[in-house]
Structure formats: C-alpha cells, structure tokens
Design a protein around this motif. Structure first.
Motif, PDB file in Angstrom:
ATOM      1  N   VAL A  10       0.806  -1.228   0.000  1.00 40.66           N
ATOM      2  CA  VAL A  10       0.000   0.000   0.000  1.00 40.66           C
ATOM      3  C   VAL A  10       0.836   1.275   0.000  1.00 40.66           C
ATOM      4  CG1 VAL A  10      -1.998  -1.075   1.072  1.00 40.66           C
ATOM      5  CG2 VAL A  10      -0.369   0.115   2.507  1.00 40.66           C
ATOM      6  N   LYS A  11       2.059   1.218   0.512  1.00 46.50           N
ATOM      7  CA  LYS A  11       2.847   2.455   0.560  1.00 46.50           C
ATOM      8  C   LYS A  11       3.638   2.717  -0.714  1.00 46.50           C
ATOM      9  CE  LYS A  11       7.116   1.965   3.039  1.00 46.50           C
ATOM     10  NZ  LYS A  11       7.781   1.979   4.321  1.00 46.50           N
ATOM     11  N   LYS A  12       3.779   1.713  -1.558  1.00 43.53           N
ATOM     12  CA  LYS A  12       4.545   1.857  -2.792  1.00 43.53           C
ATOM     13  C   LYS A  12       3.828   2.801  -3.765  1.00 43.53           C
ATOM     14  CE  LYS A  12       6.639  -0.825  -6.466  1.00 43.53           C
ATOM     15  NZ  LYS A  12       6.783  -2.150  -7.054  1.00 43.53           N
ATOM     16  N   ASP A  13       4.485   3.896  -4.101  1.00 43.59           N
ATOM     17  CA  ASP A  13       3.964   4.892  -5.047  1.00 43.59           C
ATOM     18  C   ASP A  13       2.556   5.376  -4.700  1.00 43.59           C
ATOM     19  OD1 ASP A  13       6.321   4.674  -6.578  1.00 43.59           O
ATOM     20  OD2 ASP A  13       5.515   2.956  -7.660  1.00 43.59           O
ATOM     21  N   ASN A  14       2.284   5.575  -3.415  1.00 42.36           N
ATOM     22  CA  ASN A  14       0.957   5.994  -2.974  1.00 42.36           C
ATOM     23  C   ASN A  14       1.048   7.361  -2.292  1.00 42.36           C
ATOM     24  OD1 ASN A  14      -1.563   6.332  -1.855  1.00 42.36           O
ATOM     25  ND2 ASN A  14      -1.689   4.268  -1.024  1.00 42.36           N
ATOM     26  N   PRO A  15       0.597   8.432  -2.955  1.00 44.22           N
ATOM     27  CA  PRO A  15       0.689   9.775  -2.362  1.00 44.22           C
ATOM     28  C   PRO A  15      -0.260   9.988  -1.174  1.00 44.22           C
ATOM     29  CG  PRO A  15      -0.473   9.858  -4.443  1.00 44.22           C
ATOM     30  CD  PRO A  15       0.043   8.456  -4.290  1.00 44.22           C
ATOM     31  N   THR A  16      -1.264   9.124  -0.993  1.00 46.04           N
ATOM     32  CA  THR A  16      -2.193   9.271   0.131  1.00 46.04           C
ATOM     33  C   THR A  16      -1.769   8.456   1.354  1.00 46.04           C
ATOM     34  OG1 THR A  16      -3.622   7.477  -0.664  1.00 46.04           O
ATOM     35  CG2 THR A  16      -4.131   9.711  -1.416  1.00 46.04           C
ATOM     36  N   TYR A  17      -0.651   7.730   1.262  1.00 43.70           N
ATOM     37  CA  TYR A  17      -0.175   6.900   2.366  1.00 43.70           C
ATOM     38  C   TYR A  17       0.317   7.736   3.539  1.00 43.70           C
ATOM     39  CZ  TYR A  17       3.104   4.107   5.069  1.00 43.70           C
ATOM     40  OH  TYR A  17       3.782   3.504   6.098  1.00 43.70           O
ATOM     41  N   LYS A  18      -0.130   7.363   4.758  1.00 46.84           N
ATOM     42  CA  LYS A  18       0.372   7.967   6.006  1.00 46.84           C
ATOM     43  C   LYS A  18       0.577   6.864   7.028  1.00 46.84           C
ATOM     44  CE  LYS A  18      -1.676  12.554   6.068  1.00 46.84           C
ATOM     45  NZ  LYS A  18      -2.582  13.426   6.793  1.00 46.84           N
ATOM     46  N   TYR A  19       1.701   6.921   7.735  1.00 49.09           N
ATOM     47  CA  TYR A  19       2.013   5.972   8.795  1.00 49.09           C
ATOM     48  C   TYR A  19       1.526   6.527  10.123  1.00 49.09           C
ATOM     49  CZ  TYR A  19       4.899   3.383  12.129  1.00 49.09           C
ATOM     50  OH  TYR A  19       5.344   2.634  13.170  1.00 49.09           O
ATOM     51  N   GLY A  20       0.854   5.707  10.913  1.00 54.68           N
ATOM     52  CA  GLY A  20       0.301   6.162  12.176  1.00 54.68           C
ATOM     53  C   GLY A  20       0.799   5.429  13.402  1.00 54.68           C
ATOM     54  N   GLY A  21       1.782   4.554  13.236  1.00 53.39           N
ATOM     55  CA  GLY A  21       2.340   3.872  14.394  1.00 53.39           C
ATOM     56  C   GLY A  21       2.300   2.368  14.252  1.00 53.39           C
TER      57      GLY A  21
END
Length: 55
Positions: free
Chosen positions: A40-51
């Motif tokens: 999901v984080k690969k080339d995804n501008p909407t990705y956010k990590y929350g912990g």
C-alpha cells in the motif's frame, strides 16, 4: 497473560504486530500487516504511517 491479535484490513490474516496506516482518500485509519504495508505504501501519495501496534 492474554495474547492480543488484530486482523489485517487487507488480507484478513491475524498478526501480533500491525501497522496503523491511511492509504486511501477516505482518511480512515486501518491496521495492516507488514506484507500489505509494503504494497500500500509503494507509489501511494495518500499513504500515512500512524504507528506500530504490538501484542
């Protein structure tokens, strides 16, 4: 001692370590496993990590 486990929001498998992320435009926080996190984080501008959630 009770073991805590969560289900991955994508693959639905149980894991003792999960990653809280946003990966869609809906801004909804979900828990995903490490394998799904990489996808999901690969080339995804909407990705956010929350912990990280651990048992």
């Amino acid at each position: 001692m009770k073991q805590r486990i969560k289900h991955c929001a994508i693959c639905k498998v149980d894991f003792s370590t999960m990653y809280r992320v946003q990966y869609k435009n809906s801004k909804e926080w979900v828990f995903v496993c490490k394998v799904c996190l990489i996808d999901v984080k690969k080339d995804n501008p909407t990705y956010k990590y929350g912990g990280t959630w651990k048992k």
